[in-house]
Design a protein around this motif. Structure first.
Motif, PDB file in Angstrom:
ATOM      1  N   UNK A 472      -9.918   5.642  13.915  1.00 57.81           N
ATOM      2  CA  UNK A 472     -10.890   5.560  12.817  1.00 57.81           C
ATOM      3  C   UNK A 472     -10.578   4.418  11.855  1.00 57.81           C
ATOM      4  N   UNK A 473      -9.313   4.009  11.813  1.00 56.92           N
ATOM      5  CA  UNK A 473      -8.928   2.919  10.919  1.00 56.92           C
ATOM      6  C   UNK A 473      -9.228   1.545  11.527  1.00 56.92           C
ATOM      7  N   UNK A 474      -9.610   1.493  12.786  1.00 63.13           N
ATOM      8  CA  UNK A 474      -9.874   0.209  13.453  1.00 63.13           C
ATOM      9  C   UNK A 474     -11.305  -0.230  13.166  1.00 63.13           C
ATOM     10  N   UNK A 475     -11.569  -0.481  11.896  1.00 61.89           N
ATOM     11  CA  UNK A 475     -12.884  -0.908  11.431  1.00 61.89           C
ATOM     12  C   UNK A 475     -12.721  -2.116  10.514  1.00 61.89           C
ATOM     13  N   UNK A 476     -13.863  -2.632  10.019  1.00 63.51           N
ATOM     14  CA  UNK A 476     -13.817  -3.807   9.140  1.00 63.51           C
ATOM     15  C   UNK A 476     -12.974  -3.541   7.911  1.00 63.51           C
ATOM     16  N   UNK A 477     -13.133  -2.374   7.298  1.00 65.57           N
ATOM     17  CA  UNK A 477     -12.386  -2.038   6.091  1.00 65.57           C
ATOM     18  C   UNK A 477     -11.199  -1.126   6.408  1.00 65.57           C
ATOM     19  N   UNK A 478     -10.670  -1.237   7.631  1.00 71.41           N
ATOM     20  CA  UNK A 478      -9.595  -0.356   8.066  1.00 71.41           C
ATOM     21  C   UNK A 478      -8.338  -0.443   7.229  1.00 71.41           C
ATOM     22  N   UNK A 479      -8.034  -1.663   6.749  1.00 76.25           N
ATOM     23  CA  UNK A 479      -6.813  -1.838   5.969  1.00 76.25           C
ATOM     24  C   UNK A 479      -6.834  -0.969   4.712  1.00 76.25           C
ATOM     25  N   UNK A 480      -7.975  -0.938   4.029  1.00 77.85           N
ATOM     26  CA  UNK A 480      -8.101  -0.136   2.808  1.00 77.85           C
ATOM     27  C   UNK A 480      -8.034   1.355   3.129  1.00 77.85           C
TER      28      UNK A 480
END
Length: 795
Positions: A472-480
């Motif tokens: 789920x964190x592997x997205x555009x805003x994953x870092x945040x």
């Protein structure tokens, strides 16, 4: 006449001939099995790759980060001889459940990939070493090491559910996967029937978000191929040639290296002792040689007599050793065949050749030793093999000046008076003890959390896998999203009396360029960490978002140094420039990686995965408390795939800790057997030589118990000296043998080896010294048969 002499000699010198026969059997067995195993080990990986039809270039490409026409590019590349494509769908552990039992994966942070049995790109081998051709409906196969990590057994019922599509499968068994068959690759593959696989891939969202391809490229010109497919290479998640792929088996090769080391040590020990035994037994033949010379038999005839005798013994011993070498060799090699198919069926000729070579070497030893015959004279038979002249002191010790007791003095004086004799004993014990210490150091290191830093992680107490959250964190805003997740976990742990820093790492595979040189690399970015938590070899940690640290292996590959600017091309099509500020070493991506600053803005949609959440407790709990807290964390987060200590994580990542431990235990047993056998055979030889001296001691009133003590103590002193020397040189020997192996993974400075003090300073010395002392004492009891009247006998 010769036959009568030989027949009588074999009967009269029965004990010494049996001793010699036993050592010849051992030498032949160790030589035949050892050389066969060495050849097998050195060719095993290449042979395995050839049988599996491993490609010259292997690529993993995820659909979500690949908008380019990869198929068309490969089709138009003239340098490619053949390419094959396997489709897969990436899932998490929560998508796979076992009916009736929980499915606990000891290494859940690796990629799980489902693929079909259609158009398989290479050969996958079943447990019986046959090739997997197809999978019936309702059955599923998995990579071999999944059985152990997930606790699966043949016949288990498994349910795979993805986006509403669910099927129940029967686990049909495991297969060896030459490309993804090790823990270091980090991909666990399941193979199912193509029709059932198509049902999972029918959803376009699933196919585009979680689907991907394994590409297998066969080419005779890899450099030309890479230049022809350069336009799509930045969309490859991971790529590897056969050289790089071989490095993924580095820990499996460590097992093979240990088998090789064991074989070499056994060969050296057997021939060292054998050389001594032949020389020793021939030196005892002074009376027979003197008599034969007195009656006019020439030197060449006498030497021929002994060569005939040793030829007969060596032929029998070599034949028996050859027969024993087959089961012994298989026992040794069985420890290293878990992930690799090892074909040793063609080494029968090698075993036979080595047995013949052993017999030939023995005859050469004998020929060399019988050279002393020409120096002997008939008078030697009268003077008990002595000339009666001595121009130096027999020993360096003086009884009058010594504070040792009579027994201890006699034992010590025997050693210093005949150093060569006891040097052989000490040398063999030193080799055995060094092997045990080396195995102990490596085993302790591969099970220690201290090794976690070489996998690109910060120091921590525990590692937990976050299951579906990682995807789920592997997205555009994953870092945040990752930052928020870690902050929430820290708060939850603090509220439950477990103050901690929560951290994680994410890997992104992409291209990096410096000047005309470029390379595929892994980008490492920590969240929740600070840049000083990592270990660097040179330079200063990155302090700004446009600074980067690079592995020494990648630095050499690109020709870049600290202060140079490199260009990173992300899979999304974006590029960024970074200044190199530091060099470090890590085994991630076979030593080819870079580390960016924690504040660097990276699009996580192209991320390939994470090793999990690293937890470092700030109140520094002990090991027992850490285990207790891990259990509590599992209760707080029931959806976690796994929670382990740092040491358990390293053990699972390497996957060979238990195998090395098994080799260590086997070596310990062999050491005890060899120590006992060498001591018994040597002590029995010494008693035969020193019969007159023992009789004289009895004649002057020395009791049997004192003689037992003398014989036991001198062997104990020799063994203790060897043990002490092995203790001092154990770590340097470990580094000498294993640093080159770790360097191939990018760890040019080696690793920080751990010790197991209990094993090294207590268990191993005790078993070696106890085996030696007990064997020497039991053998010394034979001296009871010697009487004081035997002082006049040279028999």
């Amino acid at each position: 006449m010769y036959l009568r002499i030989l027949k009588k000699d074999l009967k009269r010198k029965r004990a010494m001939n049996v001793i010699l026969l036993v050592f010849i059997i051992l030498a032949s067995m160790f030589m035949s099995s050892g050389v066969s195993n060495i050849i097998t080990v050195l060719t095993a990986l290449d042979s395995y790759f050839e049988m599996a039809d491993v490609p010259d270039y292997w690529v993993v490409s995820e659909n979500k980060s690949s908008g380019k026409d990869i198929y068309g590019t490969l089709e138009n590349a003239s340098a490619i001889d053949e390419f094959r494509i396997e489709e897969y769908v990436r899932v998490s552990q929560s998508n796979i459940t076992r009916v009736g039992k929980p499915l606990n994966d000891s290494n859940a942070n690796q990629i799980l990939a489902l693929q079909s049995d259609r158009d398989m790109g290479m050969n996958y081998f079943l447990d019986d070493e046959s090739i997997l051709r197809s999978v019936p409906k309702g059955e599923i196969y998995a990579t071999r090491f999944i059985e152990k990590s997930m606790g699966l057994k043949v016949g288990d019922k498994i349910t795979v559910e993805i986006e509403g599509v669910s099927h129940e499968f029967t686990f049909a068994g495991s297969f060896r996967d030459a490309v993804c068959g090790t823990e270091l690759i980090g991909i666990k593959r399941f193979i199912m029937n193509s029709e059932e696989f198509d049902e999972y891939m029918s959803d376009e969202t699933m196919k585009n978000m979680y689907g991907g391809k394994f590409l297998y490229i066969h080419t005779a010109d890899l450099d030309k191929t890479l230049s022809q497919i350069a336009d799509v290479s930045d969309s490859f998640t991971f790529a590897s040639g056969t050289d790089t792929l071989s490095q993924a088996y580095i820990f499996n090769m460590i097992i093979m290296g240990l088998i090789l080391a064991v074989s070499l040590i056994l060969i050296i020990i057997s021939f060292a002792v054998l050389r001594f035994t032949i020389a020793f037994t021939l030196s005892e033949e002074f009376r027979e040689i003197g008599v034969m010379k007195a009656i006019g038999i020439r030197n060449i005839k006498i030497r021929g007599l002994y060569l005939t005798k040793y030829f007969a013994i060596s032929v029998v011993g070599a034949a028996l050793g050859l027969m024993l070498s087959y089961p012994f060799g298989k026992m040794l090699i069985s420890y290293s065949s878990e992930s690799i198919i090892i074909d040793s069926s063609n080494n029968g000729f090698v075993n036979i050749a080595c047995a013949v070579l052993t017999a030939a070497v023995i005859l050469l030893f004998c020929l060399s030793c019988t050279g002393r015959v020409s120096k002997m004279s008939p008078i030697d038979a009268v003077r008990n093999g002595q000339t009666g002249e001595r121009f130096r002191k027999k020993g360096v010790m003086s009884l009058g000046k010594s504070r040792l007791g009579a027994t201890a003095f006699l034992a010590a004086n025997d050693i210093v008076s005949s150093p060569k004799r006891y040097a052989v004993i000490a040398f063999t014990f030193f080799l055995c003890m060094s092997l045990l210490i080396m195995l102990s150091n490596v085993t302790a290191s591969l099970k220690s959390g201290k090794l976690l830093k070489y996998f690109g992680n910060a120091d921590c107490h525990a590692v937990v896998d976050i299951g579906d959250e990682a995807v789920k964190f592997m997205t555009v805003d994953g870092h945040e999203k990752v930052k928020k997740y870690l902050d929430d976990m820290e708060q939850t742990l603090a509220e439950n009396d477990m103050p901690a820093e929560c951290m994680t790492e994410y890997y992104i595979y992409t291209m990096i360029r410096y000047g005309e040189q470029e390379s595929k690399t892994a980008i490492l970015q920590g969240t929740g960490t600070t840049m000083d938590m990592y270990e660097y070899l040179e330079g200063t940690p990155p302090q700004n978002s446009d600074e980067i640290a690079m592995t020494t292996l990648l630095s050499k590959k690109l020709g870049a140094e600290i202060g140079d600017t490199v260009i990173v091309s992300y899979p999304t099509g974006e590029t960024a420039e970074f200044i190199i500020t530091a060099l470090y070493q890590a085994m991630v991506n076979q030593g080819i990686s870079v580390r960016v600053h924690t504040d660097c803005d990276i699009n996580y949609i192209a991320a390939s995965g994470s090793p999990g959440t690293l937890i470092k407790f700030t109140d520094d709990p002990n090991d027992k408390e850490v285990l207790s807290r891990i259990e509590k964390i599992e209760e707080l987060y029931p959806k976690l795939s796994s929670a382990k200590t740092a040491g358990e994580t390293v053990k699972d990542n390497t996957g060979v800790g238990d195998a090395i431990d098994a080799v260590k235990k086997m070596s310990a047993v062999l050491t005890v057997i060899l120590a006992a056998l060498i001591t018994v055979l040597m002590a029995r030889s010494f008693i035969a030589k020193e019969q007159a001296e023992i009789a004289l001691m009895k004649a002057i009133g020395i009791r049997n118990t004192k003689i037992y003590g003398q014989y036991t103590l001198r062997f104990f002193i020799a063994a203790a000296t060897a043990v002490l020397l092995a203790e001092l040189l154990g770590m340097p020997i470990t580094k000498l043998c294993f640093d080159p192996i770790f360097r191939t993974m990018g760890l040019e400075m080696g690793v920080e080896y751990m010790r197991n003090p209990v094993e090294i300073y207590a268990v191993f010395p005790v078993i070696v010294l106890t085996a030696t002392a007990v064997s020497a004492f039991l053998t010394s009891l034979y001296t009871r048969k010697i009487k004081s009247s035997d002082t006049a006998s040279i028999e």
